[in-house]
Write a protein that holds these residues in place. Structure first.
Motif, short mmCIF file in Angstrom:
data_model
loop_
_atom_site.label_atom_id
_atom_site.label_comp_id
_atom_site.label_asym_id
_atom_site.label_seq_id
_atom_site.Cartn_x
_atom_site.Cartn_y
_atom_site.Cartn_z
N TYR A 99 41.32 30.46 49.57
CA TYR A 99 41.30 31.80 48.98
C TYR A 99 41.26 31.68 47.46
O TYR A 99 41.94 30.82 46.88
CB TYR A 99 42.52 32.61 49.40
N VAL A 100 40.48 32.56 46.82
CA VAL A 100 40.31 32.52 45.37
C VAL A 100 40.89 33.79 44.77
O VAL A 100 40.59 34.91 45.20
CB VAL A 100 38.83 32.40 44.98
N CYS A 101 41.76 33.61 43.75
CA CYS A 101 42.32 34.73 42.98
C CYS A 101 41.57 34.79 41.66
O CYS A 101 41.54 33.82 40.89
CB CYS A 101 43.81 34.49 42.75
N GLU A 102 40.95 35.94 41.38
CA GLU A 102 40.14 36.11 40.15
C GLU A 102 40.62 37.34 39.39
O GLU A 102 40.75 38.42 39.96
CB GLU A 102 38.66 36.26 40.52
N VAL A 103 40.89 37.15 38.10
CA VAL A 103 41.43 38.23 37.25
C VAL A 103 40.60 38.32 35.98
O VAL A 103 40.18 37.30 35.42
CB VAL A 103 42.91 37.96 36.89
N TRP A 104 40.37 39.54 35.49
CA TRP A 104 39.70 39.75 34.21
C TRP A 104 40.11 41.11 33.65
O TRP A 104 40.82 41.89 34.30
CB TRP A 104 38.19 39.66 34.38
N SER A 105 39.67 41.36 32.44
CA SER A 105 39.96 42.63 31.77
C SER A 105 38.66 43.34 31.47
O SER A 105 37.63 42.70 31.22
CB SER A 105 40.76 42.40 30.48
N GLN A 106 38.69 44.65 31.47
CA GLN A 106 37.49 45.42 31.17
C GLN A 106 37.05 45.28 29.72
O GLN A 106 35.93 45.64 29.38
CB GLN A 106 37.73 46.90 31.49
N ARG A 107 37.93 44.72 28.87
CA ARG A 107 37.59 44.54 27.46
C ARG A 107 36.59 43.41 27.26
O ARG A 107 35.96 43.31 26.22
CB ARG A 107 38.86 44.29 26.64
N HIS A 108 36.49 42.51 28.24
CA HIS A 108 35.49 41.45 28.17
C HIS A 108 35.15 41.04 29.59
O HIS A 108 35.89 41.29 30.53
CB HIS A 108 35.97 40.27 27.34
N SER A 109 34.03 40.40 29.75
CA SER A 109 33.52 40.09 31.08
C SER A 109 34.01 38.76 31.63
O SER A 109 33.88 38.51 32.82
CB SER A 109 31.98 40.09 31.06
N ASP A 110 34.52 37.89 30.78
CA ASP A 110 34.95 36.58 31.25
C ASP A 110 36.19 36.71 32.12
O ASP A 110 37.12 37.46 31.80
CB ASP A 110 35.24 35.64 30.08
N ALA A 111 36.23 35.95 33.23
CA ALA A 111 37.36 36.00 34.16
C ALA A 111 37.94 34.60 34.32
O ALA A 111 37.27 33.59 34.07
CB ALA A 111 36.91 36.55 35.51
N ASP A 112 39.18 34.57 34.72
CA ASP A 112 39.83 33.31 35.05
C ASP A 112 40.15 33.34 36.54
O ASP A 112 40.43 34.40 37.11
CB ASP A 112 41.11 33.13 34.23
N ARG A 113 40.13 32.19 37.16
CA ARG A 113 40.34 32.15 38.61
C ARG A 113 41.10 30.88 38.99
O ARG A 113 41.12 29.90 38.26
CB ARG A 113 39.01 32.22 39.36
#
Length: 314
Positions: free
Chosen positions: A133-147
């Motif tokens: 399972y992959v947990c992916e988080v990001w913010s609407q202020r930028h498109s880059d996400a961490d997972r």
């Protein structure tokens, strides 16, 4: 205003613009590396109990203040290159229309997302839920996400783990409802491994859980035997060993002694019945004595009956 003063003002304005650009670039660089995800130790491995629930942990934090409404996250599985979304959160609310219906009403966030928690509670675990399972988080202020990813292992053990059945020449153990498959071995009273004199089979049932059957051909000179059953504990995810012990009640030949007692009692019972039958037959054929009120009639057909002190002819 002289030409020299004008040049100084232009130089000052250029310096201010340069500082502003540097701050903006620095802030933009900070935003690109602002997100961090923390996974549990040992990294990326969780064991969950079959048909119950477990937590898929995932925690995150930003380097600067971010509102919960701007936080987005998804939990998904990679199946043949396709993202199978398990849980989706965006624009301050859950996006159920994007989630896989196979996980409907079985997932929810364990804590508030504003606390930096993306930990997912997965309920009514099935065998097919095991996987990455992959947990992916990001913010609407930028498109880059961490997972980050976590591997889910589904484990099971029966409520009643089984007992050892006994016979004069063997011990037998049978139990169903294990996942992953357990590993049994036997020892004698001197703690020696005697698995070589056993017949063990581990087979999957129709529900996908394993059944284990192990038969030990016991040596009657040995008074005790132990069955060691190694398996994965569904609640802790750690390896565990349960020991089932058999001890002969009286001696190594207890079974033969009991058989002799039963045979002896049976012989005495038969002898008693014969004696009773003989006694009854003797009583039935016994001749009446002088005190008996019954008198055998002579062949002539005449018979006398005693009435008080006198006799009379019938």
């Amino acid at each position: 205003m002289t030409a020299g003063e004008m040049n100084k003002i232009q130089i000052l304005m250029c310096s201010v613009k340069l500082i502003i650009l540097m701050v903006m670039f620095s802030h933009s660089t900070m935003e690109q590396s602002q997100l961090h995800i923390v996974m549990p130790k040992p990294l990326g491995k969780v064991t969950g109990p079959y048909q119950r629930w477990t937590l898929l942990p995932c925690h995150f934090f930003f380097d600067h203040m971010v509102t919960s409404e701007s936080i987005c996250l998804t939990w998904w599985r990679n199946e043949s290159g396709h993202r199978r979304i398990i849980y989706a959160f965006e624009n301050g609310q859950r996006q159920k229309q994007r989630e896989d219906p196979d996980y409907s009403n079985r997932t929810k966030l364990y804590r508030n997302i504003s606390e930096g928690s993306a930990t997912l509670r997965l309920q009514i675990l099935r065998l097919q839920d095991a996987g990455l399972y992959v947990c992916e988080v990001w913010s609407q202020r930028h498109s880059d996400a961490d997972r980050a990813s976590v591997n889910l292992i589904v484990a099971a053990r029966p409520l009643r783990q089984g007992v050892i059945s006994m016979n004069a020449t063997f011990l037998s153990f049978e139990s169903c409802g294990w996942l992953p498959e357990p590993s049994p071995f036997w020892t004698d009273e001197r703690d020696r491994n005697v698995t070589e004199v056993t017949e063990t089979s581990i087979t999957p049932g129709e529900d996908g859980l394993y059944c284990v059957k192990s038969v030990l051909h016991r040596n009657t000179s040995e008074r005790a035997h132990n069955l060691h059953l190694c398996y994965t504990n569904p609640d802790t995810g750690e390896k565990q060993t349960d020991i089932y012990q058999y001890i002969a009640t009286n001696s190594a030949d207890a079974y033969h002694i009991n058989d002799g007692i039963v045979l002896g009692l049976l012989c005495w019972g038969i002898l008693g019945i014969v004696v009773v039958i003989v006694v009854i037959r003797k009583l039935l054929h016994q001749k009446p004595n002088e005190e008996s009120p019954l008198v055998k009639c002579p062949r002539s057909g005449s018979c006398r009956s005693y009435n008080g002190n006198s006799w009379r002819n019938l």
